[in-house]
Scaffold this motif. Structure first.
Motif, mmCIF file in Angstrom:
data_model
loop_
_atom_site.group_PDB
_atom_site.id
_atom_site.type_symbol
_atom_site.label_atom_id
_atom_site.label_comp_id
_atom_site.label_asym_id
_atom_site.label_seq_id
_atom_site.Cartn_x
_atom_site.Cartn_y
_atom_site.Cartn_z
ATOM 1 N N THR A 78 0.836 -1.220 0.000
ATOM 2 C CA THR A 78 0.000 0.000 0.000
ATOM 3 C C THR A 78 0.868 1.267 0.000
ATOM 4 O OG1 THR A 78 -1.514 -1.257 1.393
ATOM 5 C CG2 THR A 78 -1.971 1.081 1.192
ATOM 6 N N LEU A 79 0.323 2.328 -0.617
ATOM 7 C CA LEU A 79 1.033 3.611 -0.649
ATOM 8 C C LEU A 79 0.989 4.236 0.748
ATOM 9 C CD1 LEU A 79 -0.414 5.102 -3.969
ATOM 10 C CD2 LEU A 79 1.654 3.712 -3.660
ATOM 11 N N LEU A 80 2.101 4.864 1.120
ATOM 12 C CA LEU A 80 2.196 5.464 2.466
ATOM 13 C C LEU A 80 2.681 6.907 2.378
ATOM 14 C CD1 LEU A 80 2.358 5.078 5.675
ATOM 15 C CD2 LEU A 80 4.773 4.520 5.297
ATOM 16 N N ALA A 81 2.058 7.774 3.163
ATOM 17 C CA ALA A 81 2.590 9.127 3.385
ATOM 18 C C ALA A 81 2.840 9.246 4.882
ATOM 19 C CB ALA A 81 1.594 10.180 2.915
ATOM 20 N N ALA A 82 4.036 9.705 5.241
ATOM 21 C CA ALA A 82 4.403 9.793 6.655
ATOM 22 C C ALA A 82 4.411 11.251 7.097
ATOM 23 C CB ALA A 82 5.790 9.188 6.849
ATOM 24 N N VAL A 83 3.893 11.478 8.288
ATOM 25 C CA VAL A 83 3.836 12.849 8.806
ATOM 26 C C VAL A 83 4.374 12.857 10.238
ATOM 27 C CG1 VAL A 83 2.279 14.736 9.489
ATOM 28 C CG2 VAL A 83 1.820 13.440 7.384
ATOM 29 N N SER A 84 5.302 13.783 10.499
ATOM 30 C CA SER A 84 5.680 13.987 11.898
ATOM 31 C C SER A 84 5.416 15.443 12.258
ATOM 32 C CB SER A 84 7.142 13.568 12.147
ATOM 33 O OG SER A 84 8.046 14.415 11.507
ATOM 34 N N VAL A 85 4.970 15.642 13.484
ATOM 35 C CA VAL A 85 4.644 16.988 13.968
ATOM 36 C C VAL A 85 5.561 17.254 15.155
ATOM 37 C CG1 VAL A 85 2.830 18.456 14.962
ATOM 38 C CG2 VAL A 85 2.250 16.779 13.184
ATOM 39 N N TYR A 86 6.282 18.363 15.112
ATOM 40 C CA TYR A 86 7.252 18.619 16.177
ATOM 41 C C TYR A 86 7.166 20.062 16.668
ATOM 42 C CZ TYR A 86 10.443 20.855 12.766
ATOM 43 O OH TYR A 86 11.014 21.676 11.844
ATOM 44 N N GLY A 87 7.728 20.257 17.846
ATOM 45 C CA GLY A 87 7.553 21.533 18.540
ATOM 46 C C GLY A 87 8.592 22.595 18.245
ATOM 47 N N PHE A 107 5.397 -1.192 2.709
ATOM 48 C CA PHE A 107 4.640 -0.019 2.271
ATOM 49 C C PHE A 107 5.447 0.649 1.160
ATOM 50 C CE2 PHE A 107 2.642 -0.214 6.503
ATOM 51 C CZ PHE A 107 1.336 0.163 6.222
ATOM 52 N N ARG A 108 4.767 1.393 0.306
ATOM 53 C CA ARG A 108 5.495 2.193 -0.686
ATOM 54 C C ARG A 108 5.415 3.651 -0.250
ATOM 55 N NH1 ARG A 108 3.269 0.731 -6.458
ATOM 56 N NH2 ARG A 108 1.356 0.332 -5.322
#
Ligand code: FMN
Ligand code: SF4
Ligand code: SF4
Length: 262
Positions: A78-87, A107-108
């Protein structure tokens, strides 16, 4: 097109970012909120054309307990988009970890983004990333979503270049106890607590006893979800020493930009 957004958000900033991302997507969007411990009892089976996984950064990486959970999710191509949220301090190795995870778990990875959220330990004296994500951040999150769909539409499933963190070796070895050294465990101050239990129900690792309201020190992440939810402002925390606050503000005061990798 069906998109599943799996996210963890102790204090709501990651949730705000993924809500904006969803606004930028067309088609069917389904949220899976894994913030509460009972939601992580069973491993999520992916069921979408695109999976977006979004997490807050703790200690310049994906929080350990959360990564242990995420690592059980299988991609089956499956296609993947990764998100990180930082301070606004640093996102460290979080996106590189996602890249390795994608490879290992089939994952792709086709997109990654890192966005700024108000720092957990922001205060009047040290307002780091205060009020973020703001309107500008949220419209960039929407743009990120549109760009991902555009990339898919073009039939481009290539993995983006993720910048290498020069401190990767050091960050990997950092113990979680570092935060415990810098940050106080929240405590109930004064007499305003009305024992409503909101803090215990909100804790993402079940560290607060609902009857006694005592915190299990070894479980506590210092995420401050309990401090922020308390309607009586009875739970307080903060950095242990004022010198930590000065250093914290010095590192985090300059507004950083969100970054997207496609
Ligand atoms: C234990 C802990 C460690 C953190 N470490 C970092 C960090 O290394 N870099 C950073 O910029 N922000 C760090 N933060 C701040 C969070 O990443 C930031 O506030 C984020 O927006 C919180 O997301 P949430 O509101 O979705 O829970 C840390 C927060 C906590 C609780
Ligand atoms: S007890 Fe610790 S882990 Fe639980 S919400 Fe409060 S700060 Fe977060
Ligand atoms: S949320 Fe606040 S008032 Fe409610 S039990 Fe917790 S500390 Fe007490």
């Amino acid at each position: 097109m069906k998109t599943e957004i799996i996210y963890f958000s102790a204090t709501g900033t990651t949730k705000a970012v993924v809500t904006a991302i969803a606004k930028g997507l067309t088609g069917n969007v389904h949220f899976i909120d894994i913030t509460q411990p009972e939601k992580r009892k069973n491993v999520t089976a992916v069921n979408g054309d695109l999976i977006i996984i979004a997490i807050p950064v703790y200690g310049e990486r994906i929080p350990h307990f959360l990564f242990d959970y995420i690592k059980q999710i299988k991609g089956n191509g499956t296609l993947l988009a990764a998100v990180s949220v930082y301070g606004n301090m640093g996102f460290g190795i979080s996106l590189e970890q996602f890249k390795d995870f994608a490879k290992t778990n089939n994952f792709r990875l086709i997109a990654a983004g890192t966005f700024i959220g108000q720092h957990t330990y922001t205060s009047k004296e040290a307002p780091v990333a205060y009020g973020r994500p703001d309107e500008q951040d949220l419209s960039q999150a929407e743009f990120f979503a549109r760009s991902i769909q555009q990339k898919i539409k073009m039939g481009d499933f290539t993995c983006p270049e993720i910048p290498k963190c020069i401190l990767a070796g050091f960050i990997t070895e950092l113990p979680d106890s570092g935060t415990r050294f810098l940050v106080r465990q929240p405590r109930i101050k004064g007499t305003s607590c009305n024992a409503c239990g909101a803090c215990a129900r909100k804790c993402p690792v079940g560290a607060i006893d609902l009857n006694t309201l005592e915190i299990n020190e070894s479980k506590c992440l210092r995420c401050y979800a309990c401090v922020k939810i308390c309607p009586k402002e009875a739970r307080t925390g903060g950095l242990r020493l004022s010198v930590f606050r000065t250093i914290f503000y010095h590192i985090g005061m300059k507004r950083k930009k969100n970054q997207i990798f496609l």
